[in-house]
Each structure stands twice: as structure tokens, then as C-alpha cells.
Design an enzyme around this catalytic site. Structure first.
Site, PDB file in Angstrom:
ATOM      1  CG  LEU A  63     -24.553 -24.272  35.765  1.00  0.00           C
ATOM      2  CD1 LEU A  63     -24.575 -24.076  34.260  1.00  0.00           C
ATOM      3  CD2 LEU A  63     -24.326 -25.759  36.069  1.00  0.00           C
ATOM      4  CG  LEU A 103      -5.497 -12.856  31.544  1.00  0.00           C
ATOM      5  CD1 LEU A 103      -6.476 -11.842  32.095  1.00  0.00           C
ATOM      6  CD2 LEU A 103      -4.100 -12.292  31.593  1.00  0.00           C
ATOM      7  NE  ARG A 104     -10.174 -17.403  36.229  1.00  0.00           N
ATOM      8  CZ  ARG A 104     -10.235 -18.152  37.329  1.00  0.00           C
ATOM      9  NH1 ARG A 104     -11.390 -18.575  37.764  1.00  0.00           N
ATOM     10  NH2 ARG A 104      -9.142 -18.474  38.004  1.00  0.00           N
ATOM     11  CD  GLU A 105     -10.282  -7.469  32.836  1.00  0.00           C
ATOM     12  OE1 GLU A 105     -10.991  -6.737  33.548  1.00  0.00           O
ATOM     13  OE2 GLU A 105     -10.194  -7.347  31.603  1.00  0.00           O
ATOM     14  CB  CYS A 120     -13.581 -11.252  26.883  1.00  0.00           C
ATOM     15  SG  CYS A 120     -11.921 -10.598  27.107  1.00  0.00           S
ATOM     16  NE  ARG A 144     -11.906  -3.306  28.935  1.00  0.00           N
ATOM     17  CZ  ARG A 144     -10.748  -3.833  28.513  1.00  0.00           C
ATOM     18  NH1 ARG A 144     -10.335  -3.599  27.285  1.00  0.00           N
ATOM     19  NH2 ARG A 144     -10.026  -4.585  29.301  1.00  0.00           N
ATOM     20  CE  LYS A 168      -2.779   1.412  30.202  1.00  0.00           C
ATOM     21  NZ  LYS A 168      -3.526   0.591  29.262  1.00  0.00           N
TER      22      LYS A 168
HETATM   23  N1  LIG Z   1      -8.872  -8.387  29.512  1.00  0.00           N
HETATM   24  C1  LIG Z   1      -9.045  -9.698  29.519  1.00  0.00           C
HETATM   25  O1  LIG Z   1      -9.527 -10.297  30.490  1.00  0.00           O
HETATM   26  C2  LIG Z   1      -8.612 -10.523  28.318  1.00  0.00           C
HETATM   27  C3  LIG Z   1      -8.518 -11.912  28.448  1.00  0.00           C
HETATM   28  C4  LIG Z   1      -8.124 -12.649  27.334  1.00  0.00           C
HETATM   29  C5  LIG Z   1      -7.876 -12.030  26.130  1.00  0.00           C
HETATM   30  N2  LIG Z   1      -8.011 -10.663  26.032  1.00  0.00           N
HETATM   31  C6  LIG Z   1      -7.711 -10.038  24.742  1.00  0.00           C
HETATM   32  O2  LIG Z   1      -6.416  -9.431  24.839  1.00  0.00           O
HETATM   33  C7  LIG Z   1      -6.364  -8.223  24.070  1.00  0.00           C
HETATM   34  C8  LIG Z   1      -5.954  -7.071  24.973  1.00  0.00           C
HETATM   35  O3  LIG Z   1      -6.964  -6.884  25.949  1.00  0.00           O
HETATM   36  P1  LIG Z   1      -6.736  -5.952  27.227  1.00  0.00           P
HETATM   37  O4  LIG Z   1      -7.924  -6.099  28.081  1.00  0.00           O
HETATM   38  O5  LIG Z   1      -5.378  -6.210  27.774  1.00  0.00           O
HETATM   39  O6  LIG Z   1      -6.743  -4.514  26.504  1.00  0.00           O
HETATM   40  P2  LIG Z   1      -6.435  -3.074  27.121  1.00  0.00           P
HETATM   41  O7  LIG Z   1      -7.335  -2.138  26.430  1.00  0.00           O
HETATM   42  O8  LIG Z   1      -6.430  -3.166  28.619  1.00  0.00           O
HETATM   43  O9  LIG Z   1      -4.920  -2.780  26.670  1.00  0.00           O
HETATM   44  C9  LIG Z   1      -4.503  -2.565  25.359  1.00  0.00           C
HETATM   45  C10 LIG Z   1      -3.256  -1.702  25.381  1.00  0.00           C
HETATM   46  O10 LIG Z   1      -2.718  -1.625  24.074  1.00  0.00           O
HETATM   47  C11 LIG Z   1      -2.208  -0.314  23.883  1.00  0.00           C
HETATM   48  N3  LIG Z   1      -2.050  -0.056  22.438  1.00  0.00           N
HETATM   49  C12 LIG Z   1      -3.021   0.140  21.510  1.00  0.00           C
HETATM   50  N4  LIG Z   1      -2.470   0.298  20.288  1.00  0.00           N
HETATM   51  C13 LIG Z   1      -1.125   0.182  20.450  1.00  0.00           C
HETATM   52  C14 LIG Z   1      -0.030   0.221  19.556  1.00  0.00           C
HETATM   53  N5  LIG Z   1      -0.195   0.385  18.231  1.00  0.00           N
HETATM   54  N6  LIG Z   1       1.218   0.091  20.068  1.00  0.00           N
HETATM   55  C15 LIG Z   1       1.420  -0.091  21.392  1.00  0.00           C
HETATM   56  N7  LIG Z   1       0.399  -0.150  22.279  1.00  0.00           N
HETATM   57  C16 LIG Z   1      -0.847  -0.027  21.810  1.00  0.00           C
HETATM   58  C17 LIG Z   1      -3.214   0.571  24.572  1.00  0.00           C
HETATM   59  O11 LIG Z   1      -2.677   1.858  24.865  1.00  0.00           O
HETATM   60  C18 LIG Z   1      -3.524  -0.252  25.824  1.00  0.00           C
HETATM   61  O12 LIG Z   1      -2.654   0.080  26.887  1.00  0.00           O
HETATM   62  C19 LIG Z   1      -7.752  -8.084  23.440  1.00  0.00           C
HETATM   63  O13 LIG Z   1      -7.706  -8.647  22.165  1.00  0.00           O
HETATM   64  C20 LIG Z   1      -8.638  -8.913  24.344  1.00  0.00           C
HETATM   65  O14 LIG Z   1      -9.778  -9.405  23.684  1.00  0.00           O
HETATM   66  C21 LIG Z   1      -8.360  -9.900  27.104  1.00  0.00           C
END
Ligand SMILES: NC(=O)c1ccc[n+]([C@@H]2O[C@H](COP(=O)([O-])OP(=O)(O)OC[C@H]3O[C@@H](n4cnc5c(N)ncnc54)[C@H](O)[C@@H]3O)[C@@H](O)[C@H]2O)c1
Length: 453
Positions: free
Chosen positions: A272, A157-159, A282, A349, A35
Site C-alpha cells: 500500500l 518468493l520475492r526477489e 511478474c 525486467r 550459467k
Molecule cells: N522471479 C520471480 O520473482 C518469480 C516469482 C514467482 C514465480 N516466478 C515464475 O517462475 C518462472 C521462472 O522465473 P525466473 O525469474 O526464475 O526466470 P529466469 O529467467 O531467471 O530463469 C529461467 C531459467 O530457465 C532456463 N531455461 C530456459 N529454457 C530451458 C530449458 N528448456 N531447459 C533448461 N533450462 C531452461 C534459462 O536459461 C534460465 O536460466 C517464471 O514462470 C516466473 O513467472 C518468478
């Protein structure tokens, strides 16, 4: 300010790109070397509108590494944004958070540093991360007492609109138990809170936005805000789906019912929309975590539990509806439009399409599918699911017994439905998101079916 971001997923990379765009010096760390290599080459590892442009615009303030020692010692603020996937029994799996906290502790610099939980983490994680960091700080043998504080800054944020949501948020929530923590984060976010930055040309500032409200509170409240917000959005969706089931029985129109409810300013029209229900990384995980946390404190969350149950039922209803229409499912061909859990992302996911495809296959159905951006990822992540991927929606429909719209990509609404109908074995559409023009499809010769009648 000097900022380190741990984890370059949807949240970490977006946060890093936005903070660098605002003028901070940001180093992003990820454990995944592929990555980091891709990011150094200017490639974005997932689909998110405008992220590539923003990374390019912010590139002089951004660097990428797998090495904590290049990012942590000089950082004034460290965001932990690693994944917290579902674990056993509903509580999230915190092993990535633990590893990140330990690595941060090993490299912490001598100045005051704020370590921020940006990942969605259970209530109490602020204290836990502090203890993990402290463990390693004490072990690293310098003899100097390091000065740091842990804060919570949940992400909303929203993807699919992550950059927009990060540059123009509805609010920023900061939780910390030391006044100095809030001061540092306030300085960091000031251009965003006051909206004084020059917006990127591709994402102009919305007219209505003024100063962004800041909620500055204690750690536990900030952590609870994130879970309570996600649970509320989830139950809003499940509520309209539950009403949809009754609407079907009594012959009411769920779209009009939702509009009639939603235009009440106390309720609001968003979240809604009746349909196959929520997916994504999430809502499922966070509602399960909220219930798990409550049970640790000897509490039940009956409303949140019911929202999960209703959401689960909606996917089953897709199979039931198809069975009602086609009578025998075995040997049929069903085309699925949309694989990603929602439009404008390639994130699969907990995508409803995957579960629906799996259940259809179990019933002996041949499943084909199309998605504008998620098919490559589907091939990588679901190698054992026997779904034939089609290059176009037309190919998905050709000779099929039914089409099921699962993800509401805008282009599906604009398909040449008149030309599609004669190519199908039976022109049946199950609109799992209520986005298609029912009248037009009827005139084109389709039998149109929704989940609520
Ligand atoms: N995706 C969303 O829409 C969203 C929105 C709000 C909150 N969140 C929260 O944010 C967090 C991250 O979500 P995401 O969707 O970005 O996850 P993701 O899986 O897309 O990314 C996580 C990243 O962390 C890296 N990683 C894991 N362990 C690591 C370590 N020890 N050191 C360095 N890097 C490491 C992974 O390689 C990966 O690239 C989660 O807790 C999620 O619930 C996500």
C-alpha cells in the site's frame, strides 16, 4: 528424495538450493552452458541475498548440468522452473516450458515420477505439460508404459528475500489430480511444513512462524491461486496510487491516508505504498496473462485491467512532475537513483527506471543513474539506452537539475543530503517511493516533490 530442477533462474536456483539444504539430492539443469559453468565454480549468476551462502552450505547435495539424462531418469520429483516471459497478446510465451516438458519426457525413468510446474503457467498448463511429456515418453521406444503425474506448485518468493520466503513461506500450494502426487510432495516438503530443519545462521527462523499451512487442491485451482494472488497485490498498489492522485488534488497526505487505511487488519499496510508503481518480471506479465485467459473463456477482468492502466500512468506522472518543476526539459540533466525494479535485486525486467530514463531521453534530457548492484547488468542489457552510469549517488547528483529516486535502496535514505544540495544546479528531489525524510531534505535546501503532491 532425488530431485531435478529445470531452469536455474531466480526460482529454480532458489528452490534447488533450499531443497538441497533440507537434505534432498538435487540436480539442477539449465540450457545455458555458461550459467552452469559459473554455478559449478560456485558463482551465483545474479544478485540475491544469502543465496551464495546457502549454495555453499548445501553443496554436497547439489550438482549442476546441461544434460537432462544426468538429472531426469533417477528423479522422483522434477520441478520445471523455466521462464514464461510475456508473449504476444498478453498470453505468456510457453516455448521454454514446451522444450523442457519434451526433454523431460525423453528421459523419464521407469518409477513413478511427479513433474511439477513451478513456473507461473496459464490455467490448463498442467494438462498440456502432461500431454507433451506423454508424447515423448511414447516416442522413446522403450515399450514400457512410464508412470508419472503432473502437479502445480506455484512459487510466491520475492526477489531480494527469496531464501527467506522459501524457507519460511506463508503457505505452500500444491495442485494435482492424483492423491499419490500430493503424498510425494508432502514428503518432500515435510521439513519445511513442520519447520523441523535447523535454520541457517544467517537467516534465523522468525519467532512468529509455526507450522506452514499447506493448500492441497486440484491443478486448475493451484494455477489460478498464483495469478489471483499476483493480480491482487498489483491492484493493491494501483489502488493506493489512484487514491494518491485524488490526495494531490484535495491536498491530503497520501502517507497518512495509506497508514490510516492499512492499519485496518482487514486491509493491511503491505503493498500500500504510493509511488512509481510496480515493475519486475511478474506483475505485468501475470496480470496480462490473467486477462488473456479470461478472454479465452469470454470474460473480462475490468478491475485487473484498470490496475494495469493506473500503473502505466504513474510512470508518465514522473515526467509530468519534472516538467512542471523544471518547465523546459530539453537540455536538463536528471539523476536517477536506483535502476533495479526493487531493492536487494539486480533484476531489471520491466524496471520503472528504464522506462522513465527512456522517456526523459526522448524529451532531450541527459540522464545519469546509480544503482548499488544493477549497473553491470544494465550495461549488458541496455547497451543502446544513453544513460551515464555513475559510481556514486554523489556523482549522479553533481550539477544535476533534479534527482529522481526510483528504487528505494535503504542507503539512499541515509545519503549526506546536506552535502549534496549545494553540488546540484537546482536542488530538486522527486521521491518516487516516499522513503526520504521530507523535513530533513527541506532543511538541507531541497525542494521535495512526491508523485501525489
Ligand atoms: N522471479 C520471480 O520473482 C518469480 C516469482 C514467482 C514465480 N516466478 C515464475 O517462475 C518462472 C521462472 O522465473 P525466473 O525469474 O526464475 O526466470 P529466469 O529467467 O531467471 O530463469 C529461467 C531459467 O530457465 C532456463 N531455461 C530456459 N529454457 C530451458 C530449458 N528448456 N531447459 C533448461 N533450462 C531452461 C534459462 O536459461 C534460465 O536460466 C517464471 O514462470 C516466473 O513467472 C518468478
Amino acid at each position: 528424495m532425488n530431485v531435478a530442477i529445470i531452469g536455474t533462474g531466480y526460482v529454480g536456483l532458489t528452490t534447488g538450493a533450499c531443497l538441497a539444504f533440507l537434505g534432498h539430492k538435487v540436480t539442477c539443469v539449465d540450457a545455458d552452458a555458461n550459467k552452469i559453468e559459473a554455478l559449478r565454480r560456485g558463482e551465483v549468476p545474479f544478485y540475491e541475498p544469502h543465496l551464495e551462502d546457502l549454495l555453499a552450505d548445501a553443496s554436497r547435495n547439489l550438482s549442476f548440468t546441461t544434460d537432462y539424462s544426468q538429472a531426469i531418469p533417477d528423479a522422483q520429483v522434477i520441478f520445471i522452473a523455466v521462464g514464461t516471459p510475456p508473449g504476444v497478446g498478453g498470453a505468456p510465451d510457453l516455448r521454454y516450458l514446451q522444450a523442457a516438458a519434451h526433454s523431460v519426457g525423453e528421459q523419464l525413468g521407469p518409477h513413478f515420477t511427479v513433474i511439477v510446474n513451478k513456473s507461473t503457467v496459464p490455467i490448463g498448463s498442467g494438462n498440456w505439460v502432461e500431454s507433451l511429456v506423454r508424447e515423448r515418453v511414447q516416442l522413446n521406444g522403450s515399450g514400457q508404459p512410464k508412470c508419472f503425474a503432473v502437479a502445480s506448485n506455484p512459487e510466491f518468493l520475492r526477489e531480494g528475500s527469496a531464501i527467506h520466503d522459501s524457507l519460511y513461506p506463508d503457505r505452500v500450494v500444491i495442485g494435482g489430480d492424483q492423491p499419490k502426487t500430493a503424498e510425494v510432495l508432502y514428503t518432500l516438503y515435510r521439513p519445511l511444513l513442520d519447520q523441523t530443519f535447523t535454520p541457517p545462521t544467517y537467516l534465523p527462523r522468525p519467532d512468529r512462524i509455526g507450522a506452514v499451512p499447506l493448500i492441497s487442491t486440484d491443478l486448475a485451482s493451484a494455477e489460478l491461486i498464483k495469478y489471483a494472488a499476483n493480480a491482487f497485490l498489483s491492484l493493491k498498489i494501483s489502488y493506493i496510487n489512484e487514491i494518491g492522485q485524488l490526495a494531490e488534488r484535495v491536498g491530503a497526505d497520501i502517507l497518512q491516508v495509506a497508514r490510516g487505511i492499512g492499519l485496518d487488519a482487514r486491509i493491511g499496510t503491505r503493498f500500500l505504498q504510493a509511488g512509481v508503481g510496480w515493475g519486475g518480471s511478474c506483475f505485468g506479465k501475470d496480470t496480462a496473462a490473467l486477462i488473456a485467459t479470461a478472454s479465452e473463456y469470454k470474460l473480462e477482468m475490468p478491475i485487473v485491467s484498470a490496475a494495469r492502466e493506473v500503473n502505466h500512468r504513474q510512470r508518465e506522472r514522473v515526467i509530468d512532475k519534472l516538467q512542471q518543476e523544471l518547465k523546459i526539459l530539453k537540455g536538463r540533466t536528471v539523476g536517477v537513483l536506483g535502476l533495479a525494479f526493487k531493492p536487494r535485486t539486480d533484476d531489471l525486467r520491466e524496471a520503472p527506471a528504464i522506462e522513465i530514463a527512456r522517456r526523459l531521453i526522448e524529451r532531450g534530457v541527459r540522464v545519469r543513474a546509480h544503482d548499488p548492484v544493477a549497473m553491470e547488468r544494465f550495461k549488458r542489457e541496455q547497451p543502446d539506452l544513453n544513460v551515464a552510469l555513475c559510481a556514486t549517488p554523489e556523482e549522479t547528483a553533481s550539477d544535476a537539475d533534479a534527482l529522481v529516486l526510483v528504487t528505494e535502496w535503504p542507503q539512499y535514505r541515509e545519503l549526506d543530503w546536506e552535502a549534496l544540495a549545494p553540488t546540484m544546479r537546482s536542488p530538486l528531489v522527486l521521491d518516487g517511493r516516499y522513503v526520504l525524510d521530507r523535513g530533513r531534505l527541506g532543511r538541507a535546501g531541497f525542494r521535495y516533490v512526491g508523485l501525489a503532491g
